[in-house]
Design an enzyme around this catalytic site. Structure first.
Site, short mmCIF file in Angstrom:
data_model
loop_
_atom_site.label_atom_id
_atom_site.label_comp_id
_atom_site.label_asym_id
_atom_site.label_seq_id
_atom_site.Cartn_x
_atom_site.Cartn_y
_atom_site.Cartn_z
N THR A 140 19.28 8.67 -12.47
CA THR A 140 17.90 8.42 -12.04
C THR A 140 17.60 7.77 -10.72
OG1 THR A 140 17.31 8.20 -14.34
CG2 THR A 140 15.67 7.49 -12.80
N ASP A 149 12.97 11.61 -10.26
CA ASP A 149 13.77 12.84 -10.20
C ASP A 149 13.81 13.42 -11.61
OD1 ASP A 149 17.13 12.30 -11.05
OD2 ASP A 149 15.55 10.79 -11.27
N LYS A 199 10.59 12.25 -16.65
CA LYS A 199 10.77 10.80 -16.65
C LYS A 199 9.47 10.05 -16.43
CE LYS A 199 15.39 11.47 -14.96
NZ LYS A 199 16.50 11.03 -14.13
N SER A 232 21.40 11.22 -9.72
CA SER A 232 20.04 11.76 -9.63
C SER A 232 20.12 13.17 -9.09
CB SER A 232 19.17 10.93 -8.69
OG SER A 232 19.31 9.58 -8.98
N GLY A 269 17.32 4.51 -17.41
CA GLY A 269 18.15 3.83 -18.41
C GLY A 269 18.53 4.76 -19.54
N SER A 326 19.87 4.35 -10.55
CA SER A 326 21.11 4.36 -9.76
C SER A 326 20.83 4.77 -8.32
CB SER A 326 22.13 5.30 -10.40
OG SER A 326 21.62 6.61 -10.45
N ASP A 344 22.52 10.25 -4.23
CA ASP A 344 23.06 9.62 -5.43
C ASP A 344 23.48 10.72 -6.39
OD1 ASP A 344 21.62 8.22 -8.35
OD2 ASP A 344 23.58 7.75 -7.51
N ARG A 383 16.92 14.57 -13.37
CA ARG A 383 18.26 14.80 -13.92
C ARG A 383 18.59 13.77 -14.99
NH1 ARG A 383 23.51 15.19 -10.05
NH2 ARG A 383 22.77 17.31 -9.82
#
Lengths: 278, 219
Positions: free
Chosen positions: A48, A64, A80, A216, A94, A176, A213, A66
């Protein structure tokens, strides 16, 4: 593994049943791990990148899409941005299950409150309830949330950590990919942006998380919350990751799958004394 | 007070990525992505996992990049010495054996590399060898290695070996295998976070080694 103490007397037993989670299964899990060599199942997390900003007359959230399970992508286009009330939305990072259940519970509690009081729900109410609940569970519920909404007192943006701490901020990122997104935000945020500029900024911040990242990825979802129109989710506002190559596969011819055994069972018996009417 | 926890520094790192090799009648197709990662970060999007050892032989290594660099360097040096001694380039079978012994030399502090050696053998047929980290090797018709290998292997088993199918369809030709390799790497790029960015495809046949490149997803 968790150290579980044996209850000494009835007071200990009562103590162990007070509030929060019941930890009875920890003893069983410790036994399974030690004696039977069975490892506990892991929870699915969303890697995330999520972010939120407050601009003139609106709060804008973005995320995002994923969801990862270790190094594998479990869902390439998950949602999300969670609905809490018409004027309050929440982006979550999380543990996926915790996020879904926590936000749904908030949605239902706030709806009941709205009906009971007859007033528009306030962001601070949601913040208080979330932080109290998360603190009660001492961080075991893995929810990191960016909560935003527009109520009678104006636009508000909060960030809530799994242990229950809250921060009220003009812009924030979590997950993240938060460092990648925050780099963009710090460089380009200013409080006098219009809604269009705000949408472009959050999308840019999420894109930065998506590409830099590994936790994500996928598409960018944006949610704009204004005073009159409430919240409006722009699902897949940007889709910067379309699949580039897909080969044409010929369909498998009939009979490709080997048939090992064929059993025909009579499941229906027809009664001969039934007469069909015309 | 917390129970004492032993913290150990690890000399190894996993830099991710996926590679595969498929042997044809008189050619070999090697494919690998070019992403180098560590944890959730990307070191670089454009780093080749493949080294050409001779005119007919190519090695691709997944795992730890530092060990892969050293291993490839070591192999190239040994091959130069072989050419000086034997006045010809080493064959794929000779290189395969040498790689196995090189890896086993470091049995107790291994190269953290998962290698696939591909080339054309002395009979002109395609050869693919699969290795583990300490040098156990086997010649196979196709193989895969790296973080997305479990995703790739099932597809290759279905499309190339066809062990689960009764109907006889003709085996894939050169173009078909290259298309399959591209499709497979694209699919792994969708579902494995450590695979993506760009991919290199090497076609090795009698005319030599032909590299091509195509894009994978950047997220």
């Amino acid at each position: 593994m968790v150290q579980v103490e044996e209850p000494q007397d009835y007071v200990d037993v009562l103590q162990s049943h007070r509030g929060g989670f019941s930890f009875e299964n920890c003893k069983r899990n410790a036994y399974l791990a030690a004696q039977a060599g069975i490892k506990p199942p892991t929870a699915m997390k969303s890697g995330t990148t999520i972010c939120g900003i407050v601009v003139k007359d609106a709060v804008i959230l973005a995320a995002d899409t994923r969801a990862t399970n270790g190094p594998m992508v479990a869902d390439k286009n998950c949602e999300k941005l969670h609905y809490i009330a018409k004027n309050i939305y929440c982006a979550g990072a999380g543990t996926a299950a915790d996020l879904q259940h926590t936000t749904e519970m908030m949605e239902s509690q706030i709806e009941l409150l709205r009906m009971a009081t007859g007033t528009q729900p306030r962001v601070c109410t949601v913040v208080k309830r979330l932080s109290s609940m998360l603190f009660k569970y001492q961080g075991y519920i893995g929810c990191a949330l960016v909560l935003g909404g527009f109520d009678v007192t104006g636009p508000h943006l909060y960030q809530i950590y799994p242990h229950g701490s809250t921060d009220k901020l003009p812009f924030t990122t979590m997950g993240s990919g938060s460092l990648a997104a925050m780099a963009i935000m710090e460089a380009e945020y200013n409080e006098n942006m219009s809604i269009e500029e705000g949408k472009k900024l959050v999308a840019k911040a999420i894109r930065s998380g998506i590409f830099n990242d590994l936790g994500s990825g996928g598409n960018v979802d944006v949610c704009v919350i204004t005073k009159d129109a409430g919240g409006n989710i722009l699902r897949n506002y940007e889709k910067p990751n379309e699949r580039k190559f897909r080969a044409q596969h010929k369909a498998f011819p009939k009979g490709t799958t080997p048939v090992i055994k064929e059993t025909i069972m009579k499941l229906v018996s027809v009664e001969t004394d039934v007469v069909m009417r015309d | 007070m917390q129970a004492p926890v032993e913290h150990r520094w690890s000399p190894y790192a996993d830099n991710g990525g996926t590679c595969l090799g498929v042997a044809g009648e008189d050619f070999v197709v090697v494919a690998a992505d070019t992403r180098l990662s560590q944890g959730y970060s990307i070191h670089t999007r454009d780093c080749s996992k493949v080294t050409q050892l001779t005119d007919k032989c190519v090695i691709v290594s997944c795992g730890m990049k530092a060990d892969a660099i050293t291993l490839h360097k070591h192999l190239k040096a040994r091959l130069v010495m072989y050419e000086h001694q034997h006045r010809k380039q080493a064959s794929v079978t000779a290189i395969a054996q040498m790689l196995a012994t090189t890896l086993y030399y470091k049995r107790f502090f291994p190269y953290y590399t998962f290698n696939v050696l591909c080339g054309i053998d002395d009979e002109g047929k395609g050869a693919v060898y699969h290795y583990d980290a300490i040098g156990s090797f086997e010649r196979v018709p196709y193989t895969t290695s790296g973080s997305g290998s479990s995703l790739v292997m099932s597809v290759l088993d279905a499309q190339i070996a066809k062990g689960n199918q009764t109907v006889d369809t003709p085996p894939l030709d050169k173009r078909g295998i290259v298309e399959l390799a591209k499709d497979v790497l694209s699919s792994v790029g969708e579902r494995d976070i450590h695979t993506g960015d760009y991919a290199e495809i090497f076609l090795i046949d009698a005319s030599g080694v032909t590299p091509t490149r195509f894009d994978l997803k950047l997220d």
